[in-house]
Design an enzyme around this catalytic site. Structure first.
Site, PDB file in Angstrom:
ATOM      1  CG  ASP A  61      -1.787   1.180   1.368  1.00 21.15           C
ATOM      2  OD1 ASP A  61      -2.729   1.260   0.569  1.00 21.15           O
ATOM      3  OD2 ASP A  61      -1.545   2.047   2.237  1.00 21.15           O
ATOM      4  CD  GLU A 116      -2.042   2.742  -3.584  1.00 21.76           C
ATOM      5  OE1 GLU A 116      -3.031   3.423  -3.844  1.00 21.76           O
ATOM      6  OE2 GLU A 116      -1.539   2.694  -2.445  1.00 21.76           O
TER       7      GLU A 116
HETATM    8  C1  NOJ Z   1      -4.235   3.300  -0.753  1.00 17.52           C
HETATM    9  C2  NOJ Z   1      -5.429   2.465  -0.431  1.00 17.52           C
HETATM   10  O1  NOJ Z   1      -5.824   1.764  -1.575  1.00 17.52           O
HETATM   11  C3  NOJ Z   1      -6.494   3.415   0.081  1.00 17.52           C
HETATM   12  O2  NOJ Z   1      -7.739   2.780   0.212  1.00 17.52           O
HETATM   13  C4  NOJ Z   1      -6.009   3.976   1.399  1.00 17.52           C
HETATM   14  O3  NOJ Z   1      -6.934   4.953   1.841  1.00 17.52           O
HETATM   15  C5  NOJ Z   1      -4.629   4.631   1.240  1.00 17.52           C
HETATM   16  N1  NOJ Z   1      -3.720   3.847   0.462  1.00 17.52           N
HETATM   17  C6  NOJ Z   1      -4.007   4.856   2.599  1.00 17.52           C
HETATM   18  O4  NOJ Z   1      -3.600   3.627   3.145  1.00 17.52           O
END
Ligand code: NOJ
Length: 582
Positions: A237, A299
């Protein structure tokens, strides 16, 4: 709002990209996928556990619910599931604020349920990937509670602190202009330590200080805990945000405002700092020491393809196997030239690494709405599916995408669950719209998701027609289209692992390419990205395809089922034509 907060806030760098000139010879080699590199042509399915299947009638999906639906996942043909965070959490950001990295939140089940899920998944030949939130913890995590209690606490330096600075009035203010992704200053004052801490997201999500080696050690230990339980890898993440500028310099202002009305800032001091890559290389080495070719999915947000290449480790291929190519899936406009150019860039400029194509996830409005034109949405959804599953990229799909679930936003502020939707209402309604429950059947208003009359988000009213059971029974449904594509990708060597040849390279309406297997057999794909019928002709010898026996594999809309000829191929508005050449 058709575009999402996430895509809009982070897209600026993308829209100003100057793309490289499109290559003349558009032919890229096949990947050398050994059996160990299972992720290279995998189909990965994202599960948002709150909304997939509730097994205990509390209105919230859970791990046992996922286990119950394992047969569905196997029948769909996915290789792996990525489960969004299911760890103990105050749920401010629905699990992305973790207070214990080594357990399961009671509302999702127990660690024993998790182990059972992994073992059932293995029986169904589905790998389990978990989300790993390394950038920040919950403010309720014992590490942060300790860190915020006293400057002398050994955990204090595990987070990013600043004394702030004095403004003209002599008041103490944050050290710089950094903004939270969710709006407002990224700094929060803690009276106990007389300091601000940095939070890239909500103030309940303090950022960890990755410059402290103890943080890396603690987090790698957490990852080992899950690797030892048999997970096939991690979705990392917000990994681009792991490090911040140590001098905490002000971010330069860019033109305009972001989606929340805040100034647009250059993200260079808070995103993609070069130090990340050393950490990721150590992480990859740690993960790769485990058997079974465990995978890291990132991500990541990146300003250009050279930066994307760095996430793979460039020619060394020693960082993240699958950084998400989010900007490609977020083009949000069916533009054949744009897709051709962007696909080609990524095929040719990342040292042969595997792109990960993503159209949908729990943070963006559903592709049904982002790409749909309001008239041809069903045809467009089939086209997106065809692109996702016949491209050379690893494919990521999000629960409900395969049945054409829509973005269903809350109508009243009091119904909003995602805090950013409440904060920014009505400019931005948050992410509830893409997180509504999975629609399984039409038996009752809960659509098979839950037996509680009060699911955490309401089941959209279109569940009577848009649901798994109804679509399974309809040979022309989007779900059966997905199943056919997935089975084609699994069974056809060219689609699975063939080289890519771009065809008809200047056509502004139709994106066409061939996937060519080692034995010379090929699959041709033509995607009409326009609302008008199109006619295209292919000259296979120019693309170095020597075979000539044509068989139609799939066509959308179906009534147009293809003439097996390549001169010309007629495509309906947003039509898809997939042909085998043997
Ligand atoms: C990316 C995640 O996909 C999202 O849902 C989240 O709010 C943020 N990162 C913070 O962790």
């Amino acid at each position: 709002m058709t575009k999402t907060l996430f895509s809009r806030m982070r897209s600026l760098q993308w829209w100003v990209l100057i793309y490289m000139t499109f290559g003349v010879i558009c032919d890229v080699p096949a990947q050398n996928a050994s059996s160990h590199e299972w992720w290279k042509h995998a189909i990965i399915y994202e599960i948002y556990p709150r909304s997939f299947q509730d097994s205990n009638a509390d209105g919230v999906g859970d791990l046992n619910g996922i286990t119950q639906r394992m047969q569905y996942l196997q029948d769909l043909g996915v290789d792996a599931i990525w489960i969004a965070p299911m760890y103990p959490s105050p749920q401010v950001d629905f699990g992305y604020d973790i207070s214990d990295y080594r357990n399961v939140d009671p509302q999702f089940g127990t660690i024993a349920d998790f182990d059972r899920l992994v073992s059932e998944a293995r029986k169904h030949r589905v790998a389990v990937i978990v989300d790993m939130v390394l950038n920040h913890t919950s403010d309720q995590h014992p590490w942060f509670v300790a860190a915020a209690s006293a400057r002398a606490n050994p955990k204090h330096d595990w987070y990013v602190w600043s004394d702030g600075k004095r403004n003209a009035n002599g008041d103490i203010v944050p050290p710089n202009n950094w903004q939270s992704v969710f709006g407002g200053s990224a700094w929060e004052w803690v009276p106990e330590v007389q300091q601000f801490y940095y939070h890239a997201y909500y103030k309940q999500q303090p950022d960890l200080n990755w410059r402290n080696p103890q943080v890396e050690k603690a987090m790698f230990d957490v990852m080992r805990f899950w690797l030892d339980r048999g997970v096939a890898g991690f979705r990392l993440d917000s990994i681009s945000e792991l490090f911040e500028d140590p001098r905490l310099r002000d971010a330069p202002r860019l033109e305009g405002l972001n989606a929340l009305g805040n100034p647009q800032l250059d993200p260079g001091y808070t995103t993609n700092l070069p130090e990340i890559h050393e950490t990721i290389r150590r992480m990859r080495a740690m993960v790769s020491a485990y058997p079974g070719d465990r995978v890291l999915i990132g991500e990541v947000y990146f300003p250009n393809i050279a930066e994307l290449d760095k996430w793979y480790g460039g020619a060394r291929h020693n960082e993240i196997q699958l950084p998400m190519d989010l900007p490609l899936g977020y083009l949000n406009e069916l533009d054949a030239n744009a897709f051709r150019k962007r696909l080609w860039e990524v095929y040719t400029q990342v040292h042969g690494s595997t792109p990960l194509l993503v159209f949908d996830n729990h943070d963006v409005n559903r592709s049904w709405d982002r790409y749909g034109d309001g008239v041809h949405n069903a045809a467009i959804a089939k086209l997106i599916a065809a692109l996702l599953l016949t491209s050379r990229d690893t494919a990521l799909l999000y629960q409900g995408q395969e049945i054409g679930q829509r973005t269903v936003e809350p109508r009243r502020i009091e119904d909003v669950k995602d805090p950013i939707g409440k904060i920014h209402w009505p400019v931005y309604k948050g992410r509830d719209g893409e997180r509504t429950p999975m629609q399984w059947d039409s038996d009752d208003a809960q659509s098979g998701f839950s037996t509680s009359p009060h699911p955490w988000l309401p089941v959209p009213a279109d569940y009577t027609t848009v649901n798994v059971r109804t679509e399974l029974a309809d040979p022309r449904s989007l779900l059966n289209w997905y199943k056919q594509l997935i089975s084609l990708r699994r069974s056809n060597a060219a689609v699975r692992n063939g080289r890519v040849v771009m065809l008809d390279k200047t056509n502004a309406n139709v994106l066409s390419y061939a996937r060519v297997a080692k034995d010379g057999t090929a699959v041709l794909v033509a995607l009409n990205m326009s609302a008008q019928p199109q006619s295209v002709s292919f000259h296979l010898s120019e693309a170095n395809i020597r075979r000539s026996h044509l068989t139609n594999l799939m066509t959308s809309p179906e009534q147009d089922a293809g003439s097996s000829s390549v001169s010309p191929v007629r495509l309906a508005p947003f039509g898809v034509w997939i042909e085998a050449v043997e």
